[in-house]
Design an enzyme around this catalytic site. Structure first.
Site, PDB file in Angstrom:
ATOM      1  N   ALA A  18       4.522  12.865  -4.999  1.00 15.34           N
ATOM      2  CA  ALA A  18       5.738  12.171  -4.361  1.00 15.34           C
ATOM      3  C   ALA A  18       5.746  12.869  -3.463  1.00 15.34           C
ATOM      4  CB  ALA A  18       6.326  12.714  -5.646  1.00 15.34           C
ATOM      5  N   GLN A 117      -3.237  13.947 -16.810  1.00 14.86           N
ATOM      6  CA  GLN A 117      -2.500  13.210 -16.928  1.00 14.86           C
ATOM      7  C   GLN A 117      -2.328  12.330 -18.438  1.00 14.86           C
ATOM      8  OE1 GLN A 117      -2.129  11.768 -12.973  1.00 14.86           O
ATOM      9  NE2 GLN A 117      -1.210  13.534 -12.344  1.00 14.86           N
ATOM     10  N   ASN A 136      -7.091   6.953  -6.228  1.00 13.63           N
ATOM     11  CA  ASN A 136      -8.484   6.066  -5.781  1.00 13.63           C
ATOM     12  C   ASN A 136      -9.483   6.821  -6.307  1.00 13.63           C
ATOM     13  OD1 ASN A 136      -8.656   3.784  -4.510  1.00 13.63           O
ATOM     14  ND2 ASN A 136      -8.288   3.924  -3.049  1.00 13.63           N
ATOM     15  N   ASP A 163      -5.295  -5.797  -2.576  1.00 11.38           N
ATOM     16  CA  ASP A 163      -6.302  -6.587  -2.568  1.00 11.38           C
ATOM     17  C   ASP A 163      -5.944  -8.345  -3.022  1.00 11.38           C
ATOM     18  OD1 ASP A 163      -8.478  -4.644  -2.435  1.00 11.38           O
ATOM     19  OD2 ASP A 163      -7.669  -4.528  -3.975  1.00 11.38           O
ATOM     20  N   HIS A 191     -11.274  -2.036  -7.111  1.00  7.14           N
ATOM     21  CA  HIS A 191     -10.907  -2.318  -6.281  1.00  7.14           C
ATOM     22  C   HIS A 191     -12.024  -1.268  -5.359  1.00  7.14           C
ATOM     23  CE1 HIS A 191      -8.006  -1.261  -3.056  1.00  7.14           C
ATOM     24  NE2 HIS A 191      -7.992   0.365  -3.280  1.00  7.14           N
TER      25      HIS A 191
HETATM   26  P1  NAD Z   1      -1.623  11.543   0.639  1.00  5.24           P
HETATM   27  O1  NAD Z   1      -2.514  12.420   0.196  1.00  5.24           O
HETATM   28  O2  NAD Z   1      -0.472  11.205   1.618  1.00  5.24           O
HETATM   29  O3  NAD Z   1      -0.252  11.446  -0.661  1.00  5.24           O
HETATM   30  C1  NAD Z   1      -1.370  12.166  -2.229  1.00  5.24           C
HETATM   31  C2  NAD Z   1      -0.136  13.362  -2.736  1.00  5.24           C
HETATM   32  O4  NAD Z   1      -0.758  13.611  -4.170  1.00  5.24           O
HETATM   33  C3  NAD Z   1      -0.255  14.269  -1.717  1.00  5.24           C
HETATM   34  O5  NAD Z   1       1.085  14.754  -1.346  1.00  5.24           O
HETATM   35  C4  NAD Z   1      -0.461  15.226  -3.134  1.00  5.24           C
HETATM   36  O6  NAD Z   1       0.086  17.283  -3.367  1.00  5.24           O
HETATM   37  C5  NAD Z   1      -0.659  14.688  -4.232  1.00  5.24           C
HETATM   38  N1  NAD Z   1      -1.213  15.376  -5.633  1.00  5.24           N
HETATM   39  C6  NAD Z   1      -2.625  14.930  -5.944  1.00  5.24           C
HETATM   40  N2  NAD Z   1      -2.782  16.165  -6.678  1.00  5.24           N
HETATM   41  C7  NAD Z   1      -2.095  15.685  -7.360  1.00  5.24           C
HETATM   42  C8  NAD Z   1      -1.775  15.827  -8.692  1.00  5.24           C
HETATM   43  N3  NAD Z   1      -2.274  16.403  -9.897  1.00  5.24           N
HETATM   44  N4  NAD Z   1      -0.634  16.128  -9.665  1.00  5.24           N
HETATM   45  C9  NAD Z   1       0.948  14.986  -8.708  1.00  5.24           C
HETATM   46  N5  NAD Z   1       0.431  15.511  -7.505  1.00  5.24           N
HETATM   47  C10 NAD Z   1      -0.657  14.731  -6.807  1.00  5.24           C
HETATM   48  O7  NAD Z   1      -2.470  10.278  -0.202  1.00  5.24           O
HETATM   49  P2  NAD Z   1      -1.741   8.658   0.079  1.00  5.24           P
HETATM   50  O8  NAD Z   1      -1.742   8.042   0.612  1.00  5.24           O
HETATM   51  O9  NAD Z   1      -0.101   8.536  -0.701  1.00  5.24           O
HETATM   52  O10 NAD Z   1      -2.677   7.617  -0.928  1.00  5.24           O
HETATM   53  C11 NAD Z   1      -2.537   8.293  -2.666  1.00  5.24           C
HETATM   54  C12 NAD Z   1      -4.208   7.887  -2.860  1.00  5.24           C
HETATM   55  O11 NAD Z   1      -3.809   6.255  -3.588  1.00  5.24           O
HETATM   56  C13 NAD Z   1      -4.886   7.805  -2.661  1.00  5.24           C
HETATM   57  O12 NAD Z   1      -5.983   8.649  -3.406  1.00  5.24           O
HETATM   58  C14 NAD Z   1      -5.692   6.894  -2.059  1.00  5.24           C
HETATM   59  O13 NAD Z   1      -7.161   6.183  -1.660  1.00  5.24           O
HETATM   60  C15 NAD Z   1      -4.958   5.390  -2.546  1.00  5.24           C
HETATM   61  N6  NAD Z   1      -4.347   4.391  -2.721  1.00  5.24           N
HETATM   62  C16 NAD Z   1      -4.995   3.481  -2.970  1.00  5.24           C
HETATM   63  C17 NAD Z   1      -4.786   2.145  -3.328  1.00  5.24           C
HETATM   64  C18 NAD Z   1      -4.680   0.925  -4.023  1.00  5.24           C
HETATM   65  O14 NAD Z   1      -4.848  -0.585  -3.740  1.00  5.24           O
HETATM   66  N7  NAD Z   1      -5.439   1.670  -5.406  1.00  5.24           N
HETATM   67  C19 NAD Z   1      -3.865   2.365  -1.642  1.00  5.24           C
HETATM   68  C20 NAD Z   1      -3.639   2.843  -1.225  1.00  5.24           C
HETATM   69  C21 NAD Z   1      -4.004   4.090  -1.764  1.00  5.24           C
HETATM   70  C1  LMR Z   2      -6.397   0.491   0.272  1.00  5.52           C
HETATM   71  O1  LMR Z   2      -7.624  -0.779  -0.038  1.00  5.52           O
HETATM   72  O2  LMR Z   2      -6.315   0.433   1.366  1.00  5.52           O
HETATM   73  C2  LMR Z   2      -6.610   1.875  -0.005  1.00  5.52           C
HETATM   74  O3  LMR Z   2      -7.715   1.909  -1.348  1.00  5.52           O
HETATM   75  C3  LMR Z   2      -7.218   3.051   0.939  1.00  5.52           C
HETATM   76  C4  LMR Z   2      -8.558   3.082   0.721  1.00  5.52           C
HETATM   77  O4  LMR Z   2      -9.581   3.936   1.374  1.00  5.52           O
HETATM   78  O5  LMR Z   2      -9.339   1.813   1.152  1.00  5.52           O
END
Ligand code: NAD
Ligand code: LMR
Length: 331
Positions: A18, A117, A136, A163, A191
């Site tokens: 969050a 979780q 991810n 995507d 992904h």
């Molecule tokens: P970020 O580092 O800004 O934020 C992640 C947050 O998660 C941090 O505040 C951290 O303290 C918290 N966190 C870590 N472990 C935790 C836990 N066990 N419980 C609760 N909170 C926890 O990262 P972000 O930019 O917000 O990205 C988050 C994730 O989403 C990354 O793994 C990123 O690669 C992924 N992502 C996925 C997609 C997709 O299309 N699937 C797209 C973008 C980003």
């Molecule tokens: C994305 O597709 O933008 C996210 O999964 C972040 C990444 O690591 O590429």
């Protein structure tokens, strides 16, 4: 932060990570009603202890925004409290990759988050909870969570909607139309860079349009562009996509709760039931429709050898990720 006495019961919505980048956009979109319509929400912001204070700051800003639909905001670093009574869960909390890394490099570090979780969600959330894994590598994290949560097939999903949306944006640009005129796009598989953004069924204003797309543009420009877009964003923006990821997470949950149009589908990663030869149990992206709050895999699409070969490649990567986390004792 008030709702009228006649408002429907609030949905309890948990967002992990969050205090992170994605949540900073996502929470405000949920609070504004973009995901759950006019339904009031009880927000649960779950963080790790080190980031709890920052999450409290985000909660202060949510409160200051006086969103009419927000009934309550809870900030916690206790998983069981975070998932208590949850109807919808966005699992965003996980480390993002940096420049030069692949998402699979996060497998062991982030994968460890999802077993505990899963167990906590099973013990504390609503039995009908709907879970979206964003962190991810999203597909395999979802597989880990699913194995530990023991929920019904389809209750746990991973996000390939970004995507899907990226595909629509690239295609709309190429065809000189708005994305709203395009339907029946499919992203298959993981992904990751092996994903298969498939235009075979694409429609423009309801009519098939794939034949008018140059196949060398599709194979050599479109598919790699979409598959590598996350890396491109990291290169140009300096950190991984955040607002677009949040927006796609909102689209995913909105369609799950409110349904998809009968003449369209979207891309969702969920536990395979063996459809299209994708082995049962793998978390792969499929063309899906949301019907009465349940994702259904669109059946009956014909796949030629070229499509099947691309699907086999992304399935092979999912199997290899599954084997890695299995060897590490997470599955
Ligand atoms: P970020 O580092 O800004 O934020 C992640 C947050 O998660 C941090 O505040 C951290 O303290 C918290 N966190 C870590 N472990 C935790 C836990 N066990 N419980 C609760 N909170 C926890 O990262 P972000 O930019 O917000 O990205 C988050 C994730 O989403 C990354 O793994 C990123 O690669 C992924 N992502 C996925 C997609 C997709 O299309 N699937 C797209 C973008 C980003
Ligand atoms: C994305 O597709 O933008 C996210 O999964 C972040 C990444 O690591 O590429």
């Amino acid at each position: 932060m008030s709702t009228s006495p006649t408002s429907p019961a609030p949905l309890t919505v948990t967002v992990t990570g969050a205090a992170g980048q994605i949540a900073y956009s996502l929470l405000f979109r949920i609070a504004a009603g973009d995901a759950f319509g006019e339904r009031p929400v009880a927000l649960r912001l779950l963080e790790i202890p080190a980031a709890r204070r920052a999450a409290e700051g985000v909660a202060m800003e949510l409160s200051d925004s006086a969103f009419p639909l927000v009934q309550s905001i809870t900030v916690t670093d206790d998983q069981d409290e975070g998932f208590a009574g949850a109807d919808a869960v966005f699992l965003v909390g996980a480390k993002p990759r940096g420049k030069g890394e692949e998402r699979s490099d996060l497998l062991i570090g982030n994968g460890r988050i999802f077993g505990p979780q899963g167990r906590s969600i099973a013990a504390n959330a609503s039995p009908d909870v709907r879970v979206l894994v964003v962190g991810n590598p999203a597909n395999t994290n979802a597989a880990i969570l699913d194995a530990h949560a023991g929920l019904d097939a389809g209750q746990v999903t991973a996000m390939t909607r970004l995507d899907h949306n990226r595909s629509l944006a690239q295609l709309a640009d190429k065809l000189g139309v708005t994305t709203t005129r395009l339907t029946s796009m499919t992203v298959w598989g993981n992904h990751s860079t092996t994903q298969f953004p498939d235009v075979a069924e694409l429609r423009l204003d309801g009519k098939p349009v794939a034949d008018s797309l140059d196949s060398s543009w599709v194979d050599e420009e479109f598919i790699p562009r979409v598959a590598k877009r996350g890396g491109e964003i990291i290169e140009v923006r300096g950190s991984s996509s955040a607002a677009s990821a949040a927006s796609s997470a909102v689209d995913h949950m909105r369609d799950w709760f409110q349904g998809t149009p009968a003449d369209d589908w979207v891309s969702v990663a969920l536990r395979s039931d063996g459809s299209y030869g994708i082995p049962e149990g793998l978390f792969a992206s499929f063309p899906c429709r949301s019907v009465d709050g349940t994702w259904e895999i669109v059946q009956g699409l014909e796949l030629d050898e070229r499509q099947q070969e691309r699907i086999r490649a992304t399935v092979a990567e999912l199997e290899s990720e599954r084997d890695t986390v299995r060897e590490a004792g997470m599955l």
